[in-house]
Design an enzyme around this catalytic site. Sequence first.
Site, PDB file in Angstrom:
ATOM      1  N   ASP A  47      -5.903   2.363  -3.100  1.00 41.93           N
ATOM      2  CA  ASP A  47      -7.114   2.203  -2.295  1.00 41.93           C
ATOM      3  C   ASP A  47      -7.340   3.408  -1.389  1.00 41.93           C
ATOM      4  OD1 ASP A  47      -5.102   1.734  -0.447  1.00 41.93           O
ATOM      5  OD2 ASP A  47      -5.983  -0.111   0.365  1.00 41.93           O
TER       6      ASP A  47
ATOM      7  N   ASP B  18      -1.178   1.488  -3.975  1.00 36.77           N
ATOM      8  CA  ASP B  18      -2.096   0.475  -4.516  1.00 36.77           C
ATOM      9  C   ASP B  18      -3.475   1.057  -4.796  1.00 36.77           C
ATOM     10  OD1 ASP B  18      -2.929   0.699  -1.863  1.00 36.77           O
ATOM     11  OD2 ASP B  18      -3.453  -1.415  -1.699  1.00 36.77           O
TER      12      ASP B  18
ATOM     13  N   SER C 159       0.810  -1.211   0.000  1.00 37.84           N
ATOM     14  CA  SER C 159       0.000   0.000   0.000  1.00 37.84           C
ATOM     15  C   SER C 159       0.850   1.270   0.000  1.00 37.84           C
ATOM     16  CB  SER C 159      -0.949  -0.033   1.206  1.00 37.84           C
ATOM     17  OG  SER C 159      -1.914   0.978   1.137  1.00 37.84           O
TER      18      SER C 159
ATOM     19  N   ASP D 196      -2.513   6.414  -3.332  1.00 38.40           N
ATOM     20  CA  ASP D 196      -1.313   5.795  -2.765  1.00 38.40           C
ATOM     21  C   ASP D 196      -0.868   4.663  -3.686  1.00 38.40           C
ATOM     22  OD1 ASP D 196      -3.301   3.942  -2.202  1.00 38.40           O
ATOM     23  OD2 ASP D 196      -2.518   3.429  -0.232  1.00 38.40           O
TER      24      ASP D 196
END
Length: 451
Positions: A249, A247, A101, A245
């Site tokens: 999400d 990834d 992440s 960010d």
Amino acid sequence: MSRKYFGTDGVRGRVGSFPITPTFAMQLGWAAGTVLASSGTKEVLVGKDTRISGYMLESAMEAGFTAAGINVALVGPMPTPAVAYLASTFRADAGVVISASHNPFYDNGIKFFSNAGIKLTDEQELEIEALLEQAIERGEMPCAEANQIGKVRRISDAAGRYIEFCKGTFPKHLSLNGLKVVVDSANGAAYQIAHKVYAELGANVFSINDQPDGFNINEKCGATHLDSLQKAVLEHEADVGIALDGDADRVMFVDHQGEVVDGDEILFILAQAAHQNGTLDGGVVGTLMSNLGLELALKEMGIPFRRAKVGDRYVVEQLKETGWGLGGEGSGHILCLEETTTGDGIVASLQVLEAMMLANKTLAELKSGMTKLPQVLINVRLKADNANEVMASDAVRAAVEQAEATLGDEGRVLLRKSGTEPLIRVMVESTNFNLTQSQAEFIASAVEQAA
């Protein structure tokens, strides 16, 4: 029963150090494949972000799954919410994301989704861990018979399908024509996707931090480092800046004045818009870290508010329990369950842009109805995995009690361990910034000494 390897967001750690090693990843793939197969799983869809270690962990997971007799569909670099969506679209039985992440490139992680696009239950994770422990103790794992070993395929049109899905969450009668947008993809999983979504909806898009090299993911960019986005918004005289960010999400905004609009303010904007349009389904779920200003602003509109434990999985649990559709975290994890099943930075950003277009107001105007209270967060890094012991120590407990007495009814203290890093997070909130800062530093000092 507590989990040994799974945290609030899957298994995560530093690459090359247990558990983020190729051997562990292979054993995890086998254990997860075995557990999922028992409930009928035949294929998993695997995506990753742009970290250099993703290649290694992807191959190891692939070996583990196929050894368990599970087929694998590879989609390459892909946002976490895209994997949750695509697992269902491609009729896979589960989804796997290899990503840490918002963490630096030298960290990585592995998280799982069911074919319904939601994270695995605690019970499933415990079952996987039990099998995993057996494989680790034996130093090897069983392998399916030669005629039962899983197959692997690569999917080439996954990005296009996800782009169309995102666009489908934006009203057909609206357009982003005339809107000037800067998008920061954090050199991460959405680098080939995010700017196309906004552009295809009509926006004039300037894309930054979209040249990943395996090492620059989240490096001074994206939702956790907004300086470059603020600068770009002002340079291009843009209407809005959107930061994802690594990834994708999470999402954070920058308004036309270069001011940050965080997850709490995003929740307020979305709740306010839905309330005014008569489409708000119940109330809003935040977390223990949500700014008190959000709660007070929602209360003024008569909108119920509940706090969940920190972590989007717990926000989802509260939303399902209440039957509400909107929730999230100040860090930018925004859940719009009427549109998707998990935190999705692009989808959430489109909901905010929709609110701007419908109200014909700037982002700064939309957020003005909420006043954030001073909140100070200090992360204390630990040398060992002893967060619970440190927080339970007499010195730390005494410091917290003293700070709470000093703040009185005009503030609150929250002490918690990170679910993804060896940190203890000290949060203090009150109506007075200087008091908030001093009490946060006082507690953090006690934590450092106890650690």
